[in-house]
Design an enzyme around this catalytic site. Sequence first.
Site, PDB file in Angstrom:
ATOM      1  N   PHE A 144       0.839  -1.195   0.000  1.00 10.78           N
ATOM      2  CA  PHE A 144       0.000   0.000   0.000  1.00 10.78           C
ATOM      3  C   PHE A 144       0.884   1.260   0.000  1.00 10.78           C
ATOM      4  O   PHE A 144       1.804   1.366  -0.796  1.00 10.78           O
ATOM      5  CB  PHE A 144      -1.015  -0.042   1.146  1.00 10.78           C
ATOM      6  CG  PHE A 144      -2.101  -1.067   0.927  1.00 10.78           C
ATOM      7  CD1 PHE A 144      -2.994  -0.940  -0.130  1.00 10.78           C
ATOM      8  CD2 PHE A 144      -2.228  -2.172   1.757  1.00 10.78           C
ATOM      9  CE1 PHE A 144      -3.991  -1.888  -0.356  1.00 10.78           C
ATOM     10  CE2 PHE A 144      -3.216  -3.127   1.543  1.00 10.78           C
ATOM     11  CZ  PHE A 144      -4.096  -2.974   0.482  1.00 10.78           C
ATOM     12  N   SER A 145       0.651   2.207   0.895  1.00  7.84           N
ATOM     13  CA  SER A 145       1.319   3.500   0.767  1.00  7.84           C
ATOM     14  C   SER A 145       2.779   3.514   1.190  1.00  7.84           C
ATOM     15  O   SER A 145       3.445   4.546   1.055  1.00  7.84           O
ATOM     16  CB  SER A 145       0.546   4.570   1.538  1.00  7.84           C
ATOM     17  OG  SER A 145      -0.658   4.877   0.862  1.00  7.84           O
ATOM     18  N   VAL A 146       3.299   2.407   1.666  1.00 11.32           N
ATOM     19  CA  VAL A 146       4.761   2.294   1.777  1.00 11.32           C
ATOM     20  C   VAL A 146       5.381   2.551   0.405  1.00 11.32           C
ATOM     21  O   VAL A 146       6.489   3.068   0.283  1.00 11.32           O
ATOM     22  CB  VAL A 146       5.156   0.905   2.328  1.00 11.32           C
ATOM     23  CG1 VAL A 146       6.651   0.644   2.176  1.00 11.32           C
ATOM     24  CG2 VAL A 146       4.764   0.791   3.805  1.00 11.32           C
TER      25      VAL A 146
END
Length: 428
Positions: A144-146
């Site tokens: 995801f937003s990693v």
Amino acid sequence: MAMALLLACASAQAQQTALSPADSDPAKMGWMQGSPPPPEKRVQFRDGSFFVFPKTRWSFAHIQEVIPTGRIARGNGPVSPLPKKLRSDLDAVTFTPLGRSDIMRWDEAFDAVYGDAVLILHKGKIVYERYNGAMGPDQPHIAFSVTKSYFGTLAEMMIADGVLDEAALITRYIPELADSGFGDATVRQVLDMTTGLAYSEDYTDPNADIAKFSLAVGAGPAPPGYTGPRAAYDYLPTVPKKGAHGEAFTYKSVNTEVVGWLIARITGNRPHEVLSDRIWSKMGMEHDASIIVDSAGSPFTAGGLNLTLRDMARFGEMIRNNGRFNGRQIVPASVVKKIRAGGSPADFAKAGYKLLPGWSYKSQWWVTHNAHGAFSARGIHGQTIYVDPKAEMVIARFASNPKATNASFDPISLPAYHAVAERLLTSK
């Protein structure tokens, strides 16, 4: 019903107390077992079931089987070693969750956040490694937003190279955005998410703008009759402006898609191919990675990266070591220094993150400004790279928490990370 990625959380949250971490184990649930799996055990894209808990406990580890992805090649070099020096004392590390008075152990915390995999590096050695559910050392998981931190780092590398001007307006590189809310924003404002945009990223609201964005990038099935954008670069010009740029941090994933477009425009290559060329193929990664791609083949740079746990830890260790890894200076030390310094805590405070006092946001990284100088890459449902320079520690974690927002589990995760860091500092 359309189930746009990142937006099925309303349904997930409604069910979040229904099954415990143990009872929602994907093997126990029987998802996708059999050939073919019985209809009631299938996890599919077309009906949105891939993003409904507890099926997410399987699908987050199998996104490549659900959504089209592009390859991030590791190259042909040897794998860089991650020596093991496993410790038996870390499961018993205790801490007090934020806002609570009870004591929790590290191993209990991992289960409490619906952890799928976690690895702790200390001075470059694996001191702890654990896998749950559908996960294992060779199994990729969506970050995801990693993902944002990888592409923010790439953009900073281009600034350091002198091919990207952080003070320039976005339209110098992407004139297609001239009539959008990005039209008078600078590269730096986009990188640090201080843009003023009429865009909502409320994961619990199926009518939020993030729903439209998710459909555009191909991360969720479109409802019947859908006529909206089918690609990220078609959607971004439709985002209007609201307020002023450069005055406050506001987390909006569309900024990172603009960062990806900048990388593509400057290099002439798709952003994930640049990631492979400049970072992945130089690090001695164990595996190829992948990233969700839209109908035009452009990668979902805001949240589509899929990779294995050890490779995610390698990236964190490289950043901890000021950009050096595998015998090479992969990211300029000046870039890491700039990221670690962070952004403006005053601008960040305006976003109202009550659990993150004194933090800031810089180049798609979250910076704590605590006594250890810790900073992190963060993704919904529990994905993390947590770098603690003082403790010489990196934590990489995958999870499939039923709740999307980090605020749902930060009260456990943040003190748990710090407690492990303190243990590593005070013991051999």
